[in-house]
Scaffold this active site. Structure first.
Site, mmCIF file in Angstrom:
data_model
loop_
_atom_site.group_PDB
_atom_site.id
_atom_site.type_symbol
_atom_site.label_atom_id
_atom_site.label_comp_id
_atom_site.label_asym_id
_atom_site.label_seq_id
_atom_site.Cartn_x
_atom_site.Cartn_y
_atom_site.Cartn_z
ATOM 1 N N GLU A 170 23.402 -3.819 10.600
ATOM 2 C CA GLU A 170 23.017 -3.524 11.983
ATOM 3 C C GLU A 170 22.680 -4.768 12.808
ATOM 4 O OE1 GLU A 170 19.926 -0.698 11.113
ATOM 5 O OE2 GLU A 170 21.216 1.004 11.596
ATOM 6 N N ASP B 208 -14.313 -17.515 -24.967
ATOM 7 C CA ASP B 208 -15.400 -18.472 -25.203
ATOM 8 C C ASP B 208 -16.577 -17.806 -25.907
ATOM 9 O OD1 ASP B 208 -16.252 -16.855 -23.044
ATOM 10 O OD2 ASP B 208 -17.748 -18.398 -22.536
#
Lengths: 965, 965
Positions: free
Chosen positions: A479, A911
């Site tokens: 388009e 950790d």
């Protein structure tokens, strides 16, 4: 484009889960959480109502007049309003405090639910569990349940359940109130559209269980309301069920009576829910696609299919699916080629009765197509670019300016985007081919094919100069070019159409000579018309160069100014917006595939001009010139299929996910206007035709799988001429049972957050310290070490020790500490990343390793956002994800699953001792950061991420595997 | 055109009374019964609500965006809803039975009231008395009272008083709900416009007296409601007062707080009403026009002034009066030249402070005028043809089609109807001239005059061919010609404007040299610009031919195809509709005065080209070519003044009444869109400048009355430079005390209905007979003779005789008989006219004799309509008109008064003894029809109207007078 820009979503195989209420996203989420049942669709608006909410319930075929766009689906009365007052204070999430929040769309059963723990400004805490569905078993019925459970108080609760007779289409209310009233404890409402004079009757009922509750009906004009109030007790749930019925004069003679009757006859909520769930089970049995190994894709595919299933009219063949389904106001409920070319294949192959309804709509609206042809001076049936109830053209002619001195923009699609007539026929032909439904073809399809062929006969012009037929002045599939001559897509589709028209006529003459005669007389299918069709087929301009194998999109396209789209990156707007309409018109830039679209449509049947070689040449030319990101949403799925054919797997997957996530993750920023129906349909085609490689042979469909990386398994069914064909495709070389634990197999890394990527551990410490000080509890940095990786509740219990606190006090303290923490993390920024973290994330990303967060924190998401690393993280598993905290393995297993990986394909970086323990329990390799006394149990121990590179880690992993265990 | 097409109205000096509820006329009547106070206007919608009602409350300046027309006055929440439930059944006039009905707009006090006796379908009869006003004393307050009195039952009554937060502009709701709530027994609502972000706070309170009543507040979303319920007792009135307050963010910082505070501080309803009435007394003291001798005109003039007074902003100089005031959606609240040219004189001469506000609006919006000039490539200030809040141009550019294949129509007014800039200046100049307000002229007016003059300097073009200045491509006052060059009206107004600009500059230089300098610098009033203005004044084309004295409307107008409007009669459409836009463009047909409009504007100051001779010549040319009936509503009042000047009294009066009745009697069929503000303003000018002949002299205004026929006295005031001048004008030769009773003086005939014009006496007889039979009362045709001319109650009492019945039973029987009668008269048609009646009515009409009906029947109006003689009758006096029935003279005296005649100017035609007696008692000559034993007391006795002619009657009257009495 950052596809993962919605970190407040969790994706599971069947559920889309929203973990946060974000007032700035309500319009987008209203679209995302749309539910429906093929009769109506209801946007995911909250029951309690907010100022800028855009609730919508759209019913198929209920159109009414409106200026500029002529007609639109009239928003129907909102059946959702449920106002809950807790001891005098109305529940609304923008007041008081949201303590927890989760909204879930259960695709498998078509149920939208929401859980909130909310504290009023007066300090009362309540658990609210909402649930709603539009019954797939009884299409005139919707149901909503709310469970209300006080957490920390006894008090008066009032619930008002209403129908709002003041719905609006962006401000416009299409309805006139005729009357309203009540019968026993139910209310009813009778309305009529202003212009189309469609009447709508609704019934509203309520059931309360779990408390002594009064129920009264009030009837403010246009706002029938059932009110219940009861004394609620801490810890005891009260259930309020709201049932609503809908009938219109499109369905029955007397809608308000039917709505009252249906309401009176309804079973209990639980029975309704059971019937509804069963209906969904049956629908999915035909239409499901299961993907293993990519949970995000698996969810997204099902999501798109769900949105199509709820939009398809079950019992009505005078309506079709609008571009934005029944989920929003975009394109006003108008029907485009989106339905025939993009959406229909899904239905043709999995729900042929629905496909037939959708195509019969084009038969019933052929009158409008004929009027349009007359208006433009042509013959036969010229389908409308935008079609509504009558089939007349309803594409707006002008886009009016807002500024008093702005200019109107002429929209040319109604006049020029004429390929729609061939698109409709393409779908008619496909349906016939796949279903073998000769009766329908005879009674409906043939007339569509032939009368549109008559139109083409009058539309095509002969050029004496070039001695060929031409189609001038059109807009093709692309388009961006608004005035094309001999658009390749259009011309070849017309030629193809005329070929099929002749075949249809021959078939009819052979098989149903009387019908053939009847149509030939009525449509004036003279011999001269048929000869002209043949002449057009033979002489219609198709701009194909056999030397270069290139098809020129339209006359003179290759002479337009060329463009390099990379020059415009980065961008967030369409190329037309950037270049202006005129600028795009004169350049070789495409809004969406045009020549490639043609090749896609001709691919399945291997018709001219499709060959793999032609595809390759034209792909190389057109794909780089196509505005696939911000042009049309119709493009990406088609590009995905073609790229897949061409072995461009990454590009295919990228395009595919762009389409799959267009609504969920609002990829184009316009999902608030409604679901991208064509994109959803394209997704089914991309999976089945693209990745599944389904081709139709004389013996039925066969698959040649090209699964994207990571996909382990793909399962779906298709119906071919009445028989079901099931496909169960596995990735080449994939064998889940025989995967080895080797470093080459590590595909994902799961990071803990606090102490690993950032140091919010310090902020937690400060929060706990402040709390402990206030409560006079002993606490210090050393004690804090014990809390690493431990959940909030467990941490508090450790601090409390033996001292006695009530559950209420515990909850309060948890929240107090959290408030301190949340206050302090407000200031987190990328500076707070621990050394080495960002480098490692980027290295992993570059190496194609998937990344998850596995943190016990409920604040993980905001922290990740503030750290600026959201884009590096594929999956977030946080304090909301699982029940059992570390050291249970659940969180990491959840993260692995979300990544689409087996546990032994991942490593965990932690950790905290509890985290290491959790990883080990989940049989996941653990990397511990910190002192051995803390993380010594890990498989690999490192001081921190500083200077840690993926290569080093890989080496260590290899070492690890070579070591005797 | 039949001006008297609303026979269900009664006109008195100060009240407009509607005697019948007609569901087909609700939109028209909503406009007619608009009330307001200069801050807001509220249409006359019924409190109880009906499906197709169009309630509107419009507040000055509350504009919001909308497509096509850019912005419009946003309809504000409806403050009227009052739902009354009588023993479970909701009061609505379209259910149950209306036993009596009267709605009255009291212009003197600005109060709209309604009385209904209604019987529910359940048979409960109730008297309802509604009353409402928008306080002229406190502009943020509106009030509504309802008195409820059960007639024949005791029972539960519930009253719900609401604000509807779902107002709409023809379907569009401009408001977003922000919040709502309640404080003690009052509710509040807080809304915001969607785009312009104006917030509106409203308060709602209720007081109940006369019963033990509970009051509770409920808050369905957007619909705050106060509910009261009480046990009502037969014969005892309960009073419910609803008070509402309005504030917007245009007024105060925190509107919802202000609304709550104002509500809390309000005095009792009765106090509010007293203050309001006093404010109206003060307003009328300045602005009233009193007419004696023509009650219809007297009412109509006051009605038009009332509509202007309620539309004028009292405390706001940033808004102006829209073309449809605050009374409807027509023209979307936009401001046109209607205000400056048509409406302003009324305010300039009677309420100069309001005039100043209205003109200052143009000063505040000059920014928009400058932006418009820039947009069109000109200099200075170019006022917008349609103006709203900013002054930017908001005239729609296109009229979109409804049909999908229809074409949009381009509207050219924004581009071409440029005379508006001169019109604004004309009003500025008039205001200054009349008020002598030099300060305003210095601070505001001068800048308007001068910057628009700058615009003209850039807009006018020089033609070297004709050596003159020209203004090409305009629409003049006459909008039937859409592309005119050198439109006489525009060109002369521009020339006049530039003359005044130079005068203004000179005055400023002389009197306020610093201001002069400031403006000269800021507006770039260079010497060269001033010299060019002078050159334009000297050389601007004004197409006037001194030989014929004709002014040509525009270049080439006299060469256009000529037209004879009589050829198109009878018609009910505008000539543009009949001829098409193109057809009107090329013919000599005018929508409204153009050259004549120019002459009117130059008439007061006797400036070029005005002379009486030029007026005469141009009238003769243009008036017959002007579509005065269905063209613009701006035309008739202007024609009325000019016709009056030219001694064409009948034509003047006809045009005047056409304008005066345009809304009340819906002369053009579009009154439902709102009050014709310009026409209303024209009415004041027609009375004061036309019939009153006011001219300004050096010593102030002087009058030369040209009163229409029948007007005996005309009184009004005008303010000239701060002083009030009162005028009390009497008809020439009129001396009410010395009117003689001579036949030449008979100007009206009052006909009884039953037995005179038609034979419904027979239907009455049948009704009474049926009732008597049911009740077992003796009755026959002979007894019926006694009932001729006797009221319903008196008739029943005669039939009952001595038998005892309760009051309730009597009421019931009266209604029963009436029901029988009404059923039977359903079939009446013109065939039922008695012989001779129609001929006589037509003869009287032709002779200029006024005709009234004087019938005791409450069904007189429908009967007259069914007989087809409504158009012959000027006044209907019926069972609703007076209290005392015949033989009291009241009814005939009322009829005479309504005709504007003295009793001795009338004769009565009667068939009943009671009627003859009534006429005699009123000193009116009586003509008796029937046997002498019945009507022998009459002055003249005739057997019937058969073969009776006016000439014969006149002869008999002369005889009568010559006879010794």
């Amino acid at each position: 484009m950052d596809l993962n820009n919605n970190v407040d979503f969790i994706y599971t195989d069947w559920s889309l889960i929203e973990t946060r209420f974000d007032p700035d996203k309500i319009h987008h989420r209203e679209t995302v959480f749309t539910i429906g049942n093929g009769y109506l669709g209801t946007r995911g608006t909250f029951e309690e109502g907010y100022s800028r909410a855009t609730p919508a319930t759209l019913l198929h075929g209920v159109f009414d007049d409106v200026p500029i766009v002529y007609t639109e689906l009239a928003n129907c009365p909102d059946w959702l309003p449920l106002s809950i007052t807790i001891d005098g204070e109305r529940f609304r999430m923008d007041r008081g405090e949201i303590i927890s929040y989760e909204r879930k769309l259960d695709l498998r059963r078509g149920i939208l639910s929401r859980f909130i723990r909310w504290r009023s400004t007066g300090g009362k805490t309540v658990d609210l569990q909402f649930e709603r569905f539009a019954s797939l078993a009884s299409e005139h019925v919707t149901a909503l349940r709310c469970q209300i459970k006080p957490v920390d108080f006894d008090g008066l609760v009032e619930v008002q359940a209403s129908i709002s007779g003041y719905p609006e289409n962006q401000g416009f209310n299409h309805w006139e109130l005729i009357d309203q009233g009540s019968i026993s404890k139910a209310a009813w409402l009778n309305l009529r559209t202003r212009n189309s004079r469609i009447t709508l009757g609704m019934g509203l009922g309520m059931n309360v269980s779990g408390a002594e509750a009064s129920v009264i009906v009030t009837n403010p004009p246009g706002y029938p309301t059932v009110i219940t109030s009861f004394q609620a007790t801490s810890g005891q749930a009260v259930t309020v069920d709201k049932l609503v019925t809908f009938f219109t004069s499109r369905d029955v003679e007397n809608p308000v009576q039917a709505a009252q009757q249906e309401l009176a006859d309804l079973p209990q909520y639980s029975t309704l829910l059971k019937e509804h769930s069963l209906a969904w089970e049956q629908a999915w049995d035909k239409s499901d696609i299961a993907i293993e190994g990519d949970v995000r894709a698996a969810l997204a595919v099902r999501y798109n299919l769900f949105q199509l299933l709820i939009a398809a009219p079950t019992n009505d063949d005078r309506v079709s699916i609008a571009a934005k389904t029944l989920s929003g106001f975009g394109y006003r409920g108008h029907v485009f080629w989106d339905t025939e070319i993009f959406i229909l294949p899904f239905f043709i192959y999995t729900q042929p009765e629905l496909a037939r309804n959708l195509l019969t709509y084009r038969y019933h609206t052929i009158g409008g197509a004929r009027r349009k042809a007359v208006h433009y001076g042509y013959k036969g049936a010229m389908y409308s670019w935008e079609s509504a109830d009558t089939g007349d053209e309803v594409t707006p002619r002008w886009l009016p300016p807002n500024d008093p001195y702005g200019e109107d923009i002429r929209i040319w699609c109604r006049d020029r985007e004429i390929h729609i007539s061939a698109d409709v026929v393409y779908a008619v032909w496909s349906y016939w081919l796949v279903s073998g439904d000769d009766d329908w073809m005879r009674d409906y399809g043939a007339e569509i094919i032939l009368d549109t062929a008559v139109f083409w006969g009058s539309r095509v012009e002969y050029s004496t100069k070039y001695e060929q037929y031409e189609i001038r002045g059109v807009i093709g599939a692309d388009e961006y070019h608004e005035l094309a001559n001999n658009n390749a897509f259009t011309n070849r589709m017309v030629q193809w159409h005329l070929e099929k028209a002749i075949a249809t006529q021959d078939w009819l003459r052979e098989k149903y000579p009387e019908k053939a005669k009847e149509l030939e007389t009525r449509l004036q299918l003279t011999l001269s018309r048929r000869l002209r069709w043949q002449d057009i087929i033979a002489n219609l301009a198709i701009p194909y160069d056999p030397n270069t194998k290139l098809i020129e999109q339209q006359d003179g396209f290759f002479k337009l100014e060329d463009i390099n789209l990379a020059d415009y990156e980065p961008r967030t707007k369409s190329m037309q917006t950037i270049l202006t309409i005129e600028g795009a018109n004169k350049r070789q830039v495409l809004k969406q595939p045009d020549v490639l679209m043609l090749l896609y449509l001709m691919r399945e049947s291997q018709e001219f001009p499709y060959t793999l070689e032609i595809l390759e040449k034209n792909w190389d030319y057109y794909a780089p010139r196509t505005d696939i990101t911000y042009g049309s949403s119709l493009g990406p799925a088609i590009h995905a299929i073609l790229a897949s054919d061409l072995g461009k797997t990454d590009e295919a997957y990228h395009n595919f996910m762009q389409a799959a996530m267009v609504d969920i993750e609002d990829v184009r920023g316009n999902a608030h206007e409604g679901i991208h129906g064509a994109s959803a349909g394209g997704i089914w085609q991309a999976v089945v035709f693209g990745f599944g490689g389904i081709k139709l042979t004389e013996n039925g469909p066969v698959a040649t799988a090209h699964l994207p990386q990571g996909w382990k398994r793909l399962q779906f069914k298709i119906n071919w001429r009445g028989d079901w064909h099931e496909f169960d495709l596995k990735a080449e070389g994939t064998n889940m049972e025989t995967l080895h634990n080797s470093n080459s197999n590590i595909k994902g890394v799961i990071f803990d957050l606090d102490g690993v990527l950032t140091d919010t551990a310090e902020y937690h410490y400060l929060g706990w310290q402040r709390l402990a000080d206030e409560e006079g509890l002993p606490f210090n940095r050393e004690a804090n070490e014990e809390l690493r990786g431990v959940s909030r509740r467990e941490s508090l219990l450790k601090i409390i020790g033996d001292k006695h606190y009530s559950e209420e006090q515990i909850l309060e303290m948890m929240e107090r500490k959290n408030r301190y923490y949340v206050e302090s993390i407000e200031n987190i920024s990328p500076k707070d990343l621990l050394p080495g973290a960002l480098d490692l994330l980027e290295e992993l990303r570059a190496a194609g390793i998937k990344i998850a967060l596995g943190s016990a924190s409920k604040n993980a998401r905001p922290v990740v956002e503030k750290l600026g690393i959201a884009k590096h993280i594929d999956v977030i598993a946080d304090g909301y994800s699982v029940q059992q905290p570390k050291p249970a393995p659940d969180l990491f297993l959840f993260a692995a699953k979300e990544l689409g990986l087996a546990p032994n394909e991942c490593i965990v970086v932690e950790d905290a001792a509890a985290g290491i323990e959790a990883a080990k329990a989940g049989k996941i390799i653990a990397v511990g950061l910190g002192p051995s006394e803390r993380v010594g149990e890990a498989d690999i121990v490192l001081p921190s991420l500083e200077n840690v590179h993926w290569q080093d880690l890989q080496a260590k992993l290899t070492d690890l595997i070579l070591q005797p265990s």
